[in-house]
Motif scaffolding. Structure first.
Motif, mmCIF file in Angstrom:
data_model
loop_
_atom_site.group_PDB
_atom_site.id
_atom_site.type_symbol
_atom_site.label_atom_id
_atom_site.label_comp_id
_atom_site.label_asym_id
_atom_site.label_seq_id
_atom_site.Cartn_x
_atom_site.Cartn_y
_atom_site.Cartn_z
ATOM 1 N N THR A 206 0.823 -1.206 0.000
ATOM 2 C CA THR A 206 0.000 0.000 0.000
ATOM 3 C C THR A 206 0.864 1.266 0.000
ATOM 4 N N PHE A 207 0.427 2.234 -0.797
ATOM 5 C CA PHE A 207 1.068 3.543 -0.864
ATOM 6 C C PHE A 207 0.020 4.597 -0.482
ATOM 7 N N PRO A 208 0.192 5.292 0.629
ATOM 8 C CA PRO A 208 -0.795 6.303 1.008
ATOM 9 C C PRO A 208 -0.768 7.486 0.046
ATOM 10 N N ILE A 209 -1.948 7.934 -0.359
ATOM 11 C CA ILE A 209 -2.077 9.091 -1.249
ATOM 12 C C ILE A 209 -2.631 10.243 -0.423
ATOM 13 N N ALA A 210 -1.871 11.331 -0.349
ATOM 14 C CA ALA A 210 -2.273 12.494 0.442
ATOM 15 C C ALA A 210 -2.675 13.638 -0.475
ATOM 16 N N ASN A 211 -3.591 14.474 -0.001
ATOM 17 C CA ASN A 211 -3.907 15.692 -0.751
ATOM 18 C C ASN A 211 -2.798 16.714 -0.533
ATOM 19 N N ASP A 212 -2.910 17.897 -1.138
ATOM 20 C CA ASP A 212 -1.797 18.843 -1.083
ATOM 21 C C ASP A 212 -1.557 19.398 0.313
ATOM 22 N N SER A 213 -2.510 19.216 1.235
ATOM 23 C CA SER A 213 -2.284 19.656 2.609
ATOM 24 C C SER A 213 -1.728 18.541 3.493
ATOM 25 N N GLY A 214 -1.492 17.369 2.903
ATOM 26 C CA GLY A 214 -0.828 16.291 3.631
ATOM 27 C C GLY A 214 -1.755 15.289 4.292
ATOM 28 N N LYS A 215 -3.080 15.400 4.114
ATOM 29 C CA LYS A 215 -4.026 14.451 4.714
ATOM 30 C C LYS A 215 -4.190 13.250 3.793
ATOM 31 N N ILE A 216 -4.076 12.034 4.369
ATOM 32 C CA ILE A 216 -4.244 10.813 3.574
ATOM 33 C C ILE A 216 -5.713 10.678 3.193
ATOM 34 N N VAL A 217 -5.974 10.573 1.880
ATOM 35 C CA VAL A 217 -7.363 10.514 1.387
ATOM 36 C C VAL A 217 -7.629 9.271 0.551
ATOM 37 N N ALA A 218 -6.579 8.480 0.256
ATOM 38 C CA ALA A 218 -6.764 7.293 -0.577
ATOM 39 C C ALA A 218 -5.503 6.437 -0.488
ATOM 40 N N PHE A 219 -5.571 5.290 -1.135
ATOM 41 C CA PHE A 219 -4.398 4.405 -1.213
ATOM 42 C C PHE A 219 -4.244 3.895 -2.635
ATOM 43 N N GLY A 220 -2.996 3.741 -3.047
ATOM 44 C CA GLY A 220 -2.665 3.050 -4.275
ATOM 45 C C GLY A 220 -1.974 1.762 -3.871
ATOM 46 N N CYS A 221 -2.373 0.646 -4.461
ATOM 47 C CA CYS A 221 -1.870 -0.644 -3.978
ATOM 48 C C CYS A 221 -1.379 -1.508 -5.141
ATOM 49 N N ARG A 222 -0.230 -2.169 -4.916
ATOM 50 C CA ARG A 222 0.353 -3.041 -5.934
ATOM 51 C C ARG A 222 0.253 -4.482 -5.491
ATOM 52 N N ALA A 223 -0.191 -5.341 -6.404
ATOM 53 C CA ALA A 223 -0.311 -6.767 -6.078
ATOM 54 C C ALA A 223 1.059 -7.345 -5.779
ATOM 55 N N VAL A 265 5.827 12.170 -13.453
ATOM 56 C CA VAL A 265 5.937 10.743 -13.757
ATOM 57 C C VAL A 265 4.564 10.095 -13.603
ATOM 58 N N GLU A 266 4.503 8.788 -13.917
ATOM 59 C CA GLU A 266 3.205 8.115 -13.929
ATOM 60 C C GLU A 266 2.773 7.599 -12.565
ATOM 61 N N GLY A 267 3.655 6.837 -11.901
ATOM 62 C CA GLY A 267 3.204 6.078 -10.734
ATOM 63 C C GLY A 267 3.983 6.336 -9.467
ATOM 64 N N TYR A 268 3.558 5.627 -8.403
ATOM 65 C CA TYR A 268 4.126 5.821 -7.069
ATOM 66 C C TYR A 268 5.604 5.444 -7.015
ATOM 67 N N MET A 269 5.929 4.269 -7.556
ATOM 68 C CA MET A 269 7.316 3.809 -7.484
ATOM 69 C C MET A 269 8.241 4.746 -8.251
ATOM 70 N N ASP A 270 7.780 5.267 -9.388
ATOM 71 C CA ASP A 270 8.595 6.223 -10.146
ATOM 72 C C ASP A 270 8.832 7.492 -9.327
ATOM 73 N N ALA A 271 7.770 8.018 -8.722
ATOM 74 C CA ALA A 271 7.906 9.238 -7.922
ATOM 75 C C ALA A 271 8.835 9.017 -6.741
ATOM 76 N N ALA A 284 3.433 12.586 -9.322
ATOM 77 C CA ALA A 284 2.915 11.539 -10.195
ATOM 78 C C ALA A 284 1.432 11.768 -10.434
ATOM 79 N N SER A 285 1.003 11.492 -11.658
ATOM 80 C CA SER A 285 -0.410 11.655 -12.003
ATOM 81 C C SER A 285 -1.223 10.428 -11.628
ATOM 82 N N CYS A 286 -0.551 9.394 -11.095
ATOM 83 C CA CYS A 286 -1.245 8.175 -10.640
ATOM 84 C C CYS A 286 -2.043 7.542 -11.761
ATOM 85 N N GLY A 287 -1.436 7.396 -12.898
ATOM 86 C CA GLY A 287 -2.112 6.799 -14.048
ATOM 87 C C GLY A 287 -1.623 7.453 -15.321
#
Length: 598
Positions: A206-223, A265-271, A284-287
């Motif tokens: 799991t990679f936590p996705i935060a908004n620009d103020s730093g609050k975690i609002v979602a997750f990106g997850c790799r199998a 860049v595209e994804g979490y690992m790249d960033a 990263a644009s997350c996609g």
């Protein structure tokens, strides 16, 4: 605009513009003003001035100007509410808590608060799973194989969602109601219509996705294994919209301001890989689809981007779409297309592989990547390279290449630069340069017809009489209303270079408004706003009604001279005798009036 009696007006009244701007610009006292180097354009001699009495700023070089809120909005790239908050905090003014306007809004605010809290709890759970379970040990081994040490894992908050179907659900269920759990996107409900709920993320890093103020609002997850899809993200929720979030922006904001460019860049690992390489200004644009709201968000921090998407077909198409969107939003765009790497397998066999930023940095090193980033070409060079891979052996193929390039080249605003690119395209694609130039000219003309022409920034200088009258309308409290009435009644400002400035000031005076320079300027075009601020910054001697009458007389004489010139042109057209006699009679009257006025 700060309305009378509002919190914004109170902040503006209490804020010291010199103190606030002084945190961004080194200011020195210069007469009644303070001066410094303009933060909005590069200069060696200070042309930026702050007026402590009027609480306004103005640059005599680039023409920017406004009040303390405008300064913070422009420099920090924030909207008015955020600028208001920043100024209030800098001045130690307590910010009132916003009140929900309705029960529905209070309910929505409460829901968003609980969802943010739930994501924070989920983040704690995922991190614990990575660090303290057998499954987590396998996930750590995978991350270490990708070059991630413990410091990096902790720095980016990487965790693990276990393979059991309801581990997170059981962790959260005692604290949150079932509808909210489903609304969060962390938990899913059986699609067959049953009541069974289960974890959305299972056996995934799991990679936590935060908004620009730093609050975690979602997750990106790799199998972790071969599960599909390889990447799975949180769905849209009340606190998360994919098109409004850029991964790593919360950590990159200061670096973006310092470097004044972003690596996209595209994804979490790249960033993560690029950030670990010491290039913190990465997002990263997350996609593969960059959205316009993400571009608007990025523009708050910089207008320069190096696009570094994956080199596969999807990445190339995403790069082209991103270039178009970025150019439409006035970004300066460069593109880094990483070269194919020649690698050696474990058995010694040689093979080639397209590299994303993460793989390239791991295989080739930070220095190699940094050099490529520094030398990243402008977007047109990248696109020419793409066009050269098309079939150019036939006229139809060359036409396809030109049609591929034209939508991008026509966005170049500078005519000379377009001409230079035309030569380069013709040389590299072996095209007939005159034919290409004709096509580019047509495209540029079409582009101009659809654009809003920027207002002219520099015009004829306002005459001294006009400048003094403008100053009086803005500052002479004892007689500025009477002056406005005289100017309006005689229509003395019609046709002047300063007509729009006079019109705004006269209207404000006749309406009995308080003379707030920034409010007057808000209704003016750029050139007129700049003129107003320059006049207001001029050194001023006492303003008297005697001088005002002298200035009015001067404008009346000038008005008579213009009427006389118009009349003379009519006379020179040699009209019929009755009309000629009327014109000559009017001319004599105007000449007598002009002589009396002098």
């Amino acid at each position: 605009m700060a309305e009378a009696g509002s919190f914004a007006e109170r902040v503006k009244q209490q804020a010291d513009i010199v103190r606030v701007i002084g945190e961004y610009v080194r200011l020195k006292k210069s007469g009644q003003n303070f001066t410094g180097l303009c933060p909005f354009h590069a200069e060696k001699s200070p042309s930026f001035a702050v007026h402590p009495t009027k609480q306004i700023y103005h640059c005599f070089g680039c023409g920017v100007g406004g009040d303390v809120f405008k300064f913070v909005m422009e420099l920090d790239k924030v909207a008015f509410p955020e600028a208001l908050r920043i100024v209030a905090e800098k001045c130690g003014i307590a910010i009132p808590r916003p009140k929900a306007s309705s029960p529905e809004e209070r309910k929505e605010n409460q829901q968003r608060t609980l969802l943010v809290e739930m994501h924070r709890e989920a983040q704690i759970f995922f991190v614990q799973q990575l660090g303290g379970t057998l499954e987590g040990k396998a996930a750590r081994a995978y991350l270490e194989d990708r070059g991630m040490d413990q410091d990096a894992i902790a720095r980016f908050g990487i965790g693990y969602a276990p393979s059991g179907g309801d581990a997170l659900l059981r962790f959260l269920k005692p604290k949150y109601k079932e509808p909210l759990l489903v609304e969060s996107g962390l938990v899913s409900r059986d699609q067959s219509g049953g009541a069974r709920m289960y974890d959305r993320f299972r056996r995934r890093i799991t990679f936590p996705i935060a908004n620009d103020s730093g609050k975690i609002v979602a997750f990106g997850c790799r199998a972790l294994g071969d599960d599909q899809p390889k990447y799975l993200n949180s769905p849209e929720t009340p606190i998360y919209s994919k098109s409004n979030v850029l991964y790593h922006l919360d950590r990159a904001k200061e670096a973006l301001r310092r470097a004044d460019f972003a690596v996209l860049v595209e994804g979490y690992m790249d960033a993560i890989a690029v950030a670990r390489a010491g290039i913190s200004n990465v997002v990263a644009s997350c996609g593969t689809s960059l959205a316009e709201p993400q571009i608007k968000l990025l523009s708050r921090f910089t207008k320069r981007v190096i696009v570094n998407y994956d080199p596969d077909t999807a990445g190339q198409l995403a790069t082209e779409r991103s270039i178009s969107l970025l150019l439409e939003n006035d970004f300066e765009v460069r593109v880094l297309a990483l070269p194919t790497m020649n690698l050696t397998a474990g058995d010694g066999a040689k093979y080639s592989k397209n590299a994303d930023p993460d793989l390239y940095i791991r295989e080739m090193g930070v220095e190699a990547y940094t050099k490529l980033l520094k030398d990243a070409p402008p977007y047109v060079d990248y696109l020419i390279g793409r066009a050269r891979h098309m079939d150019l052996s036939s006229g139809e193929g060359k036409l396809r290449a030109v049609n591929f390039l034209l939508p991008y080249v026509q966005k170049i605003p500078n005519r000379l630069l377009r001409s230079e690119w035309a030569t380069r395209i013709a040389q590299q694609l072996r095209l007939e340069e005159p034919v290409l130039r004709a096509a580019l000219s047509k495209a540029a003309a079409e582009r101009r017809s659809g654009l809003k022409v920027a207002p002219e920034l520099v015009g004829r200088a306002a005459k001294p009489v006009e400048r003094r009258l403008i100053r009086m309308l803005a500052e002479a409290d004892s007689f500025r209303r009477e002056l406005a009435q005289r100017l309006s009644a005689a229509e003395l400002c019609t046709g002047l270079e300063t007509e729009k400035v006079f019109t705004a000031l006269i209207a404000a005076n006749l309406a009995g408004s308080t003379m707030e320079p920034t409010e007057i300027a808000a209704g003016l075009e750029e050139r007129d706003r700049r003129m107003l601020f320059e006049i207001l910054f001029e050194e001023s001697s006492g303003l008297t009604w005697e001088e005002a009458e002298s200035c009015l007389e001067s404008l009346q004489n000038r008005q008579t001279e213009r009427a006389l010139a118009d009349l003379q042109r009519s006379i020179e057209a040699n009209p019929a005798s009755p009309e000629m006699r009327t014109l000559l009679s009017k001319k004599q009257e105007l000449m007598r009036r002009l002589a009396a006025g002098r």
